[in-house]
Design a protein around this motif. Structure first.
Motif, PDB file in Angstrom:
ATOM      1  N   ARG A 259       0.823  -1.259  -0.046  1.00 54.70           N
ATOM      2  CA  ARG A 259      -0.033  -0.038   0.024  1.00 54.70           C
ATOM      3  C   ARG A 259       0.620   1.240   0.135  1.00 54.70           C
ATOM      4  O   ARG A 259       0.434   2.327  -0.466  1.00 54.70           O
ATOM      5  N   LEU A 260       2.043   1.090   0.596  1.00 54.67           N
ATOM      6  CA  LEU A 260       2.686   2.381   0.612  1.00 54.67           C
ATOM      7  C   LEU A 260       3.660   2.501  -0.540  1.00 54.67           C
ATOM      8  O   LEU A 260       4.345   3.581  -0.635  1.00 54.67           O
ATOM      9  N   THR A 408      -0.424   1.932   7.139  1.00 49.47           N
ATOM     10  CA  THR A 408      -0.661   1.598   5.703  1.00 49.47           C
ATOM     11  C   THR A 408      -2.122   2.271   5.505  1.00 49.47           C
ATOM     12  O   THR A 408      -2.269   2.377   4.150  1.00 49.47           O
ATOM     13  N   ALA A 409      -2.637   2.829   6.288  1.00 47.80           N
ATOM     14  CA  ALA A 409      -3.970   3.528   5.958  1.00 47.80           C
ATOM     15  C   ALA A 409      -4.433   4.325   7.223  1.00 47.80           C
ATOM     16  O   ALA A 409      -4.309   3.775   8.304  1.00 47.80           O
ATOM     17  N   VAL A 410      -5.416   5.233   7.015  1.00 50.35           N
ATOM     18  CA  VAL A 410      -6.030   5.848   8.180  1.00 50.35           C
ATOM     19  C   VAL A 410      -7.234   5.374   7.758  1.00 50.35           C
ATOM     20  O   VAL A 410      -8.177   5.563   7.017  1.00 50.35           O
ATOM     21  N   ALA A 411      -7.597   4.181   8.894  1.00 51.86           N
ATOM     22  CA  ALA A 411      -9.103   3.522   8.957  1.00 51.86           C
ATOM     23  C   ALA A 411     -10.268   4.259   9.090  1.00 51.86           C
ATOM     24  O   ALA A 411     -11.065   4.086   8.362  1.00 51.86           O
ATOM     25  N   ALA A 412      -9.856   5.071   9.985  1.00 53.47           N
ATOM     26  CA  ALA A 412     -11.303   5.871  10.406  1.00 53.47           C
ATOM     27  C   ALA A 412     -10.828   7.175  10.945  1.00 53.47           C
ATOM     28  O   ALA A 412      -9.687   7.270  11.795  1.00 53.47           O
TER      29      ALA A 412
ATOM     30  N   VAL B  61      -2.462  10.472   0.983  1.00 50.58           N
ATOM     31  CA  VAL B  61      -2.314  10.279   2.523  1.00 50.58           C
ATOM     32  C   VAL B  61      -3.115   9.326   3.238  1.00 50.58           C
ATOM     33  O   VAL B  61      -3.515   9.399   4.483  1.00 50.58           O
ATOM     34  N   GLY B  62      -3.600   8.085   2.478  1.00 47.79           N
ATOM     35  CA  GLY B  62      -4.093   7.058   3.188  1.00 47.79           C
ATOM     36  C   GLY B  62      -5.621   7.508   3.551  1.00 47.79           C
ATOM     37  O   GLY B  62      -6.321   6.616   4.197  1.00 47.79           O
ATOM     38  N   LEU B  63      -6.348   8.510   3.073  1.00 50.34           N
ATOM     39  CA  LEU B  63      -7.753   8.882   3.558  1.00 50.34           C
ATOM     40  C   LEU B  63      -8.922   8.028   2.656  1.00 50.34           C
ATOM     41  O   LEU B  63      -9.847   8.149   2.877  1.00 50.34           O
ATOM     42  N   ASP B  64      -8.323   7.040   1.463  1.00 47.27           N
ATOM     43  CA  ASP B  64      -9.214   6.902   0.518  1.00 47.27           C
ATOM     44  C   ASP B  64      -9.696   5.473   1.385  1.00 47.27           C
ATOM     45  O   ASP B  64     -11.120   5.147   1.324  1.00 47.27           O
ATOM     46  N   ALA B  65      -9.010   4.882   2.271  1.00 44.83           N
ATOM     47  CA  ALA B  65      -9.883   3.760   3.142  1.00 44.83           C
ATOM     48  C   ALA B  65     -10.436   4.393   4.166  1.00 44.83           C
ATOM     49  O   ALA B  65     -11.518   3.708   4.394  1.00 44.83           O
TER      50      ALA B  65
END
Lengths: 476, 198
Positions: A259-260, A408-412, B61-65
């Motif tokens: 993902r990165l 790897t992500a900002v989940a919420a 910036v990973g906000l798609d998730a």
């Protein structure tokens, strides 16, 4: 007589049916009930597995049923009296929960899970071997450099005594404030809530080290337990200009999580490798390190002196009420992290990440975020698996790659100005914002308002503007 | 046999009735399925233009998730033109790691907690005697006012945007298209910056 017996049978059936349906019925997004249900059928083997894994056991317990029929068969053997009825009910519950949570999980699932895991395990074993060698080598170097252990131990003892004295002074101040009737309640309580949430992690630090066995290892013995990238920035900077293959004994280089790779994108001229808290950009033609990027703030960690180049407070406005400087603690902001510093020794005592201020996607999750700490209402959606871990830190729930500890992500996103019962409605919640599914039940009236915040719908008294109740835990 | 049959039927009916009652007593408050259906199956992430600049920045910036998760959020999406004209270089090179912090702050300034439909904003403006303050997920606020029939949003640095298309419903929230980028307040943005020449 026959009638009497039959009537007794009818009564028995009527009484037993609701009792057996009770704990396993429902099926409405109630994570706690579901998890408890799954745990009951777990057996000793499952409990052992859970204990070994540390944080996030409850979620793993939920993930387990989807892992195949074998386990279900074992559950059936363990509970022969309950038979297939309970399985059918569990299936109904799972179906009822279905929807979004199921989609999220499916998106995360890997098609050839077993094969991929084998490959990963083999790679991890190989990597661990390499890292163990590096650790040993560094340990020897560190021991050679030390030789003044007793002296530093004395300093540490003196610091501890001073720390205790400071705690006594703090307690005395609180007592005096209480005696004088000063009310710093809201600010202190809010700060403490934040701290409690952040430091719930403390208890599980050892487990985290086990969970992240392949994570930020390859560190010298003294730094391996520290909650950040373990290599001092000065040492890391010396690697720029050196060839990668020369440094393989010094740094445990790793490929990036897939993902990165969108962010650290390889080009025909250079490529990226991750190691010990730093991202290395490497020249493709001669494998020379062109530059490095610290993925944990400044690269400084707990126990190290805070750099003198940051003499000012610098904490972003939104976080200032939570981190006020005092005679006992100094705070400094730098590169997305908040450092708590001992004003006497100048040593870093704690490090907290701040989303949106440099910290986040592609950075290292601090090692101190050991225990699974996702807020309850989000747990059905975000639970630890072999592919990802989830951790809460101020402002967000992060998805973390377990092999590298990289986010790897900002989940919420979670609102920093959350609603709380008994507190005034924060500024910015004047507009009705209840999710679609609850709008027909919870709508504003002259006597009650309803507002959504961080997974819950709260009731607000329009006259006093105080939050009076949490009416439902609601996520779409 | 004939005598026992009706009794058995009664027993079964009683048992089933008891089951049904027990299950319903454990449920959460009734949700409106019609409302959920009206919102559709697409998430906010899926309903955004996948080739658009806003989605590219969110992905960087990973906000798609986040926007594909449970939410619910209200997302203010500036047009591609507006993103192209925005101040600073951050949004022009979203994948550059050095811009990540700034982009995260800008995007979280465009994401609000819960589902706020245009009617809700209008009512809040009415109740607030001409303006409504809206909290953002970045911890700051923006101000909503009315200009004619349009909703105008004001952010930091005097940045202003008008809602061009409202109430694009998604399963995990709602999207409002806007015609400019709202910048987070300058004081907070610069407050945490390290000194020059570190």
């Amino acid at each position: 007589m026959t009638r009497l017996i039959l009537a007794a049978g009818v009564a028995a059936l009527a009484i037993s049916a609701p009792a057996s349906a009770g704990p396993h019925g429902g099926g409405h997004g109630n994570g706690g009930v579901h998890a408890a249900d799954q745990k009951q059928g777990g057996g000793q083997k499952q409990q052992q597995a859970r204990q070994a894994r540390g944080g996030g056991q409850a979620r793993q317990a939920q993930a387990r049923p989807s892992r195949g029929g074998g386990e279900r068969a074992r559950q059936a053997q363990a509970r022969p009296a309950r038979g297939g009825g309970q399985q059918a009910r569990q299936a109904q519950v799972r179906e009822a929960r279905g929807g979004r949570a199921h989609q999220v999980r499916q998106a995360q699932a890997r098609p050839d899970h077993a094969r991929a895991r084998q490959v990963r395990q083999a790679q991890a074993r190989e990597q661990r071997g390499r890292e163990a060698q590096i650790r040993e080598q560094r340990g020897r170097q560190m021991q050679a450099q030390r030789g003044r252990g007793n002296e530093s131990a004395n300093v540490r003892t003196a610091e501890r005594v001073r720390g205790n004295q400071r705690n006594d002074v703090r307690r005395e101040m609180v007592r005096r404030n209480e005696a004088l009737g000063r009310n710093n309640g809201p600010v202190i309580a809010a700060r403490e809530n934040q701290r409690v949430a952040l430091r719930a992690r403390e208890g599980g630090r050892v487990n985290f080290a086990e969970n992240f066995d392949n994570g930020i290892r390859g560190c010298p013995p003294g730094l391996a337990k520290k909650p950040v990238a373990c290599m001092p920035p000065g040492q890391a900077r010396q690697f720029v200009g050196q060839r990668l293959n020369v440094l393989r004994d010094e740094v445990a280089f790793r490929d990036l999580p897939s993902r990165l790779q969108y962010v650290y994108r390889d080009t025909p001229d250079y490529y990226y490798r991750y190691g010990d808290g730093y991202m290395y950009r490497i020249n493709r033609t001669d494998d020379v390190i062109l530059s490095l990027l610290p993925l944990f703030g400044l690269g400084y960690t707990v126990g190290q002196p805070f750099p003198a180049a940051y003499p000012y407070y610098g904490v972003p406005a939104a976080y200032q009420p939570f981190y006020p400087s005092s005679p006992y603690y100094d705070y400094r902001y730098a590169d997305g992290y908040l450092y708590q510093i001992d004003p006497y020794s100048g040593l870093i005592e704690d490090v907290d990440p701040l989303l949106g201020y440099g910290y986040g996607y592609g950075q290292v999750m601090p090692l101190a975020y050991s225990a699974y700490n996702v807020p309850y209402q989000y747990r059905p959606y975000y639970y630890d698996t072999s592919d990802y871990y989830y951790r809460y830190a101020p402002g967000a729930i992060y998805q973390v790659d377990p092999t590298t500890s990289l986010i790897t992500a900002v989940a919420a996103l979670l609102s920093p100005n959350s609603l709380a019962i008994g507190r005034p409605l924060p500024i910015g919640y004047g507009a009705y914002n209840v999710p679609y599914a609850y709008r027909t039940t919870y709508y504003d009236t002259p006597y009650n308002w309803y507002r959504y915040s961080n997974g819950g719908i709260y009731r607000v008294d329009p006259a006093t503007q105080l939050v009076t109740a949490l009416v439902v835990s609601a996520l779409t | 046999m004939l005598k026992t049959l009706p009794l058995c039927v009664c027993a079964a009916a009683l048992a089933l009735g008891a089951c049904g009652k027990s299950a319903s007593s454990n449920t959460a408050p009734q949700q409106s399925s019609e409302a959920k259906q009206a919102a559709g199956d697409k998430t906010i992430a899926a309903s955004l233009d996948q080739k658009g600049k806003f989605f590219a920045a969110a992905k960087a910036v990973g906000l798609d998730a986040t926007l594909a998760g449970p939410g619910p959020y209200t997302v203010l999406v500036p047009s591609d033109d507006a993103l192209g004209k925005a101040e600073g270089d951050a949004l022009k090179a979203p994948t550059d790691p050095k811009n990540r912090a700034q982009i995260t702050r800008i995007l979280t300034y465009h994401i609000l907690p819960g589902v706020i439909l245009s009617d809700d904003i209008s009512k809040a403006i009415e109740n607030g005697k001409g303006k409504a303050v809206l909290a953002t997920m970045g911890g700051e606020t923006l101000t909503a006012t009315k200009d004619g029939g349009n909703i105008v949003l004001t952010g930091g640095n005097g940045s202003k945007a008008t809602v061009t298309q409202a109430d694009i419903k998604a399963s995990n929230g709602v999207v409002h298209d806007i015609d400019a980028v709202l910048m987070p307040p300058a004081t907070a943005a610069n407050n945490g910056q390290p000194p020059q020449g570190k």
